[in-house]
Enzyme design. Structure first.
Site, PDB file in Angstrom:
ATOM      1  N   ASP A 163       0.872  -1.173   0.000  1.00  0.00           N
ATOM      2  CA  ASP A 163       0.000   0.000   0.000  1.00  0.00           C
ATOM      3  C   ASP A 163       0.913   1.228   0.000  1.00  0.00           C
ATOM      4  O   ASP A 163       2.103   1.125   0.328  1.00  0.00           O
ATOM      5  CB  ASP A 163      -0.891  -0.027   1.242  1.00  0.00           C
ATOM      6  CG  ASP A 163      -1.757   1.204   1.349  1.00  0.00           C
ATOM      7  OD1 ASP A 163      -2.355   1.580   0.331  1.00  0.00           O
ATOM      8  OD2 ASP A 163      -1.829   1.782   2.440  1.00  0.00           O
ATOM      9  N   ASP A 166      -7.063  -1.987   4.159  1.00  0.00           N
ATOM     10  CA  ASP A 166      -6.099  -3.010   3.746  1.00  0.00           C
ATOM     11  C   ASP A 166      -6.415  -4.382   4.339  1.00  0.00           C
ATOM     12  O   ASP A 166      -5.792  -5.377   3.944  1.00  0.00           O
ATOM     13  CB  ASP A 166      -4.680  -2.609   4.168  1.00  0.00           C
ATOM     14  CG  ASP A 166      -4.181  -1.388   3.427  1.00  0.00           C
ATOM     15  OD1 ASP A 166      -4.477  -1.288   2.226  1.00  0.00           O
ATOM     16  OD2 ASP A 166      -3.512  -0.546   4.041  1.00  0.00           O
ATOM     17  N   ASP A 175      -1.529  -0.976   6.168  1.00  0.00           N
ATOM     18  CA  ASP A 175      -1.667  -0.502   7.545  1.00  0.00           C
ATOM     19  C   ASP A 175      -3.085  -0.145   7.954  1.00  0.00           C
ATOM     20  O   ASP A 175      -3.387  -0.102   9.141  1.00  0.00           O
ATOM     21  CB  ASP A 175      -0.781   0.731   7.772  1.00  0.00           C
ATOM     22  CG  ASP A 175      -1.314   1.974   7.064  1.00  0.00           C
ATOM     23  OD1 ASP A 175      -1.835   1.818   5.940  1.00  0.00           O
ATOM     24  OD2 ASP A 175      -1.211   3.078   7.629  1.00  0.00           O
TER      25      ASP A 175
END
Length: 656
Positions: free
Chosen positions: A325, A521, A517
């Protein structure tokens, strides 16, 4: 001491029974009752062999081919040829294997156990008016503290933390400044300085001075208890030990039987068959791998990384792709204000004040940055009469009789089609505002790439990760700029959570590691072969969905986790191979009649010890760096930087 002995007897009854039978056999032998000694040893060893054989058959029916067949044949063959003392030693070796494994695993599990054992039990609660924020710099009444169970602490309680004491719950520091040791949580060896108003994690160790903090959570909801829950899950899980040992079970069994059968056929002496198989007992294969995996998990915990089981370490060692990410993972996730660009009729402070007043009702990462920027300029957000966050677009609020919109370009263009496009540098993002349907200006912000992100990706390539990809909901221009900065060329932007799941599933090189995080996600972390959650201070959903939780806000720990996985697998396989090589070498010597059965059984214990000591090396790193070609390749991959400027009408640089 007697209590501990009784506990050991209850836990390992077969070990103590075997010792007692052995003493009885030796006593009978010394008294001249050789036949009685032989019958006693033979019947007992035969009973153990039959019990082991029954368990082995159940495992075979379940499809698990193990190594017990060698132990059963070795016991029965030594009994048949009259080597009953050797049979008892083999039984002791098998029954004592579990105790030996527990001892070695206990040593290897030290860091995991340390986290569990140091959970605070008592808290010192102060009267509600006490604390570092007392007017006039008056000292906190330290003697007024009331000792209560840590589980009774409620949010809002004022707690006294004594010097060198573990913080029992998450809280906010009330004293002007303090230092805390967070090494058991994050792996950071140096004390961390905190100022008044800063968050203090439970599990931190206070420095040399007593301080006070205001609790923000109960023990059950605090950081440390979340870590303890993860550690319990990790320590309770079993590594793929059976599968790892079973990879060698059939060939090792066949080779051992071939050597033993050949020795019998050539010599014509059945004793030779037993002497060889005594040295083929599989304890190194069954014990070494568990010790190595627990050692790897303990080393990871010492580095501030919670690994949820040995199977995860194996997947990390085999990983060939890594997906990241962007916001909060490859970047710091704390965008800073670059410029305030008001439209005619608005001042910079007015624009920023209106933006903060609307953004205080948003949970988006940019909202916190806008509020922080306003407060740094001494601007206080005004209350709104109504406010609504429009998912993936922005916020609309009624403030002081004016309708304020803040968010993406298309969100503002719904009320003012003449919204101009912002001119952004790579890595920047823009927030648009309108007031009463008229474009009011923009806020330009930038979320910088982590300083160690490029080096981390270089290290991952050196550790065997061949493909890296960025999966983000942000706009393409911002995503590409960050990708170029850190060395990722495969950038996929504008993705929803379900798009990330599909992207990870489609990656060709497996296993795939996914690093993220936030709450968004959690689905892709659960879907990846190995999900790594960055920073346990972040989303609980992400931590619970992940296979690995990095306690520190440090992306370099991703490479550390992969390195630990590789090291653990190398040590586990190396220990198994060491045991096999030593056993095969000794079997070949025994096939010529040079190692009697009793001496062989005792020698095999030394092989077990060597394999276990080798497995304990997983507690420590190898100290080796990535190869020079890998480092050169990493530098080439991270050497691209896009510094051009471009208009981006549809790309605001962020995803709401």
């Amino acid at each position: 001491m007697w209590r501990r002995i009784r506990g050991a007897v209850r836990r390992y009854p077969l070990v103590f029974t075997t010792v007692l039978v052995g003493l009885a056999v030796l006593t009978l032998q010394a008294a001249g009752a050789g036949p009685a000694a032989a019958w006693t040893a033979g019947l007992y060893a035969g009973a153990v062999a039959l019990k082991t054989a029954a368990e082995m058959l159940r495992n075979i029916r379940a499809g698990n081919w193990g190594l017990d067949i060698l132990a059963v044949i070795a016991i029965l063959s030594t009994v048949v040829v009259g080597e009953y003392l050797a049979a008892l030693i083999i039984v002791l070796m098998l029954s004592g294997g579990e105790a030996l494994e527990d001892y070695a695993a206990g040593r290897a599990r030290g860091e995991l156990d340390a986290l569990l054992n140091r959970a605070p039990q008592v808290a010192h609660r102060l009267p509600s008016q006490a604390g570092g924020s007392l007017p006039g710099n008056r000292r906190i009444p330290r003697g007024a503290a009331e000792d209560i169970p840590a589980t009774e602490v409620a949010p809002g309680d004022i707690l006294l933390i004594k010097p060198a004491e573990v913080v029992p719950v998450d809280g906010v520091l009330l004293d002007p400044a303090a230092e805390f040791d967070e090494s058991s949580l994050t792996g950071e060896p140096l004390p961390v300085a905190r100022k008044a108003g800063a968050t203090v994690m439970s599990g931190s160790v206070n420095g040399a001075h007593a301080v006070s903090l205001r609790a923000t959570a109960t023990t059950a909801d605090s950081q440390y208890q979340r870590i303890v829950a993860l550690v319990r899950e990790a320590s309770a899980s079993r590594a793929p030990l059976v599968r790892l040992a079973d990879r060698f079970a059939v060939p090792f069994t066949l080779v051992s039987l071939l050597i033993a059968g050949t020795a019998w056929a050539v010599s014509g002496d059945p004793v030779r068959f037993a002497e060889v198989l005594v040295l083929a007992t599989p304890c190194p294969l069954l014990i070494a791998a568990p010790v190595a995996f627990v050692g790897g998990m303990s080393r990871a915990a010492r580095s501030g990384i919670i690994v949820k089981g040995g199977a995860v370490l194996e997947q990390l060692a085999r990983a060939r792709s890594a997906a990241f990410d962007k916001t909060g993972t490859l970047t710091y996730g704390r965008p800073g204000l670059v410029s305030v660009n008001p439209a005619p009729g608005f001042s910079p402070d007015e624009l920023l004040s209106l933006a903060a007043s609307a953004e205080q009702y948003s949970s988006h990462v940019l909202a916190a940055s806008v509020l922080a920027a306003a407060r740094n300029r001494g601007l206080q957000p005004a209350p709104a009469d109504t406010a609504q966050e429009v998912t993936a677009n922005g916020v609309e609020a009624l403030i002081g009789g004016r309708t304020v919109r803040i968010g993406k370009h298309r969100f503002i263009a719904e009320t003012d089609p003449q919204v101009p496009s912002a001119d952004l540098s790579p890595g920047q993002m823009v927030v648009y505002l309108s007031v009463d349907g008229r474009f009011a200006g923009t806020l330009v912000m930038s979320d910088a790439a982590r300083t160690n992100a490029a080096a981390t990706l270089t290290q991952l390539h050196g550790l065997g990760i061949r493909d890296t990809v960025m999966l983000t909901g942000d706009g393409p221009a911002t995503a590409r700029a960050i990708g170029n900065t850190v060395g990722i060329t495969d950038v996929r932007a504008g993705l929803l959570p379900e798009d990330k799941v599909r992207a990870v599933a489609a990656l060709p090189l497996r296993p795939v590691v996914m690093v993220g995080d936030g709450v968004n996600d959690a689905p892709v972390l659960a879907a990846a072969d190995v999900g790594i959650a960055m920073g346990a201070r972040g989303s609980t959903a992400a931590s619970e969905s992940a296979d690995v939780v990095i306690m520190a806000d440090d992306v370099s720990k991703v490479a550390t986790a992969v390195e630990i996985g590789l090291r653990t697998m190398q040590v586990a396989l190396g220990s198994i191979r060491l045991g096999i090589v030593l056993s095969l070498a000794l079997m070949l010597v025994a096939s010529f009649g040079y190692i009697p059965a009793v001496a062989g059984a005792l020698t095999q214990e030394l092989v077990d010890l060597a394999a276990i000591l080798n497995a304990l090396r997983a507690l420590h790193g190898s100290g080796r760096r990535p190869s020079r070609p890998a480092r050169r390749q990493g530098r080439r991959r991270t050497g691209i930087m896009d510094t051009g400027r471009r208009p981006c009408p549809a790309d605001d640089g962020f995803k709401r």
